[in-house]
Design a protein around this motif. Structure first.
Motif, short mmCIF file in Angstrom:
data_model
loop_
_atom_site.label_atom_id
_atom_site.label_comp_id
_atom_site.label_asym_id
_atom_site.label_seq_id
_atom_site.Cartn_x
_atom_site.Cartn_y
_atom_site.Cartn_z
N GLU A 30 -19.99 -21.37 43.75
CA GLU A 30 -19.14 -22.46 44.41
C GLU A 30 -18.50 -22.06 45.62
N GLY A 32 -15.27 -21.39 48.24
CA GLY A 32 -14.06 -21.21 48.10
C GLY A 32 -13.47 -20.68 49.41
N PRO A 47 -12.32 -23.63 43.35
CA PRO A 47 -12.42 -24.93 42.79
C PRO A 47 -12.40 -25.00 41.27
N LYS A 48 -12.97 -24.07 40.76
CA LYS A 48 -13.20 -23.78 39.28
C LYS A 48 -12.29 -22.76 38.64
N ASP A 80 -5.63 -27.56 45.60
CA ASP A 80 -6.74 -27.16 46.46
C ASP A 80 -7.59 -26.19 45.58
N GLY A 81 -7.22 -25.59 44.45
CA GLY A 81 -8.04 -24.77 43.75
C GLY A 81 -7.38 -23.96 42.87
#
Length: 100
Positions: A30, A32, A47-48, A80-81
């Motif tokens: 991902e 970031g 994001p995860k 935003d995460g």
């Protein structure tokens, strides 16, 4: 007694890629970024959701340097995460490409 931090911190948004293996599951990859960096880790935005004590690999997109890390703190999810405290393991002191 309050623990002292190991070094100075700097607010810095550094684009990174994050790799980790969820349990059970395949390799996750991902994009970031960081909110805060120091020579020993960062406050990372993913994001995860990533679990505490999860081992991961962080690549600084700007310098292309790679470091292993461990999630040592997990905050809440923001728009935003997820905020994650990551301790870098054996990273070059110049990993972030900024003077700390």
């Amino acid at each position: 007694m309050r623990q002292k931090r190991r070094g100075p911190r700097m607010n810095s948004r550094v684009p990174v890629t994050i790799e980790w293996t969820g349990s059970p599951g395949p390799l996750h990859f991902e994009p970031g970024f960081t909110r805060v960096v120091n020579n020993y880790g960062c406050l990372l935005v993913s994001p995860k959701e990533i679990n505490l004590q999860e081992r991961l690999r962080v690549t600084n997109v700007s310098t292309r340097q790679v470091a292993n890390g461990v999630v040592v703190w997990k905050g809440t999810q923001r728009p935003d995460g997820w905020d994650l405290g990551v301790e870098l393991v054996g990273a070059d002191l110049n990993f972030w490409g900024v003077d700390l």
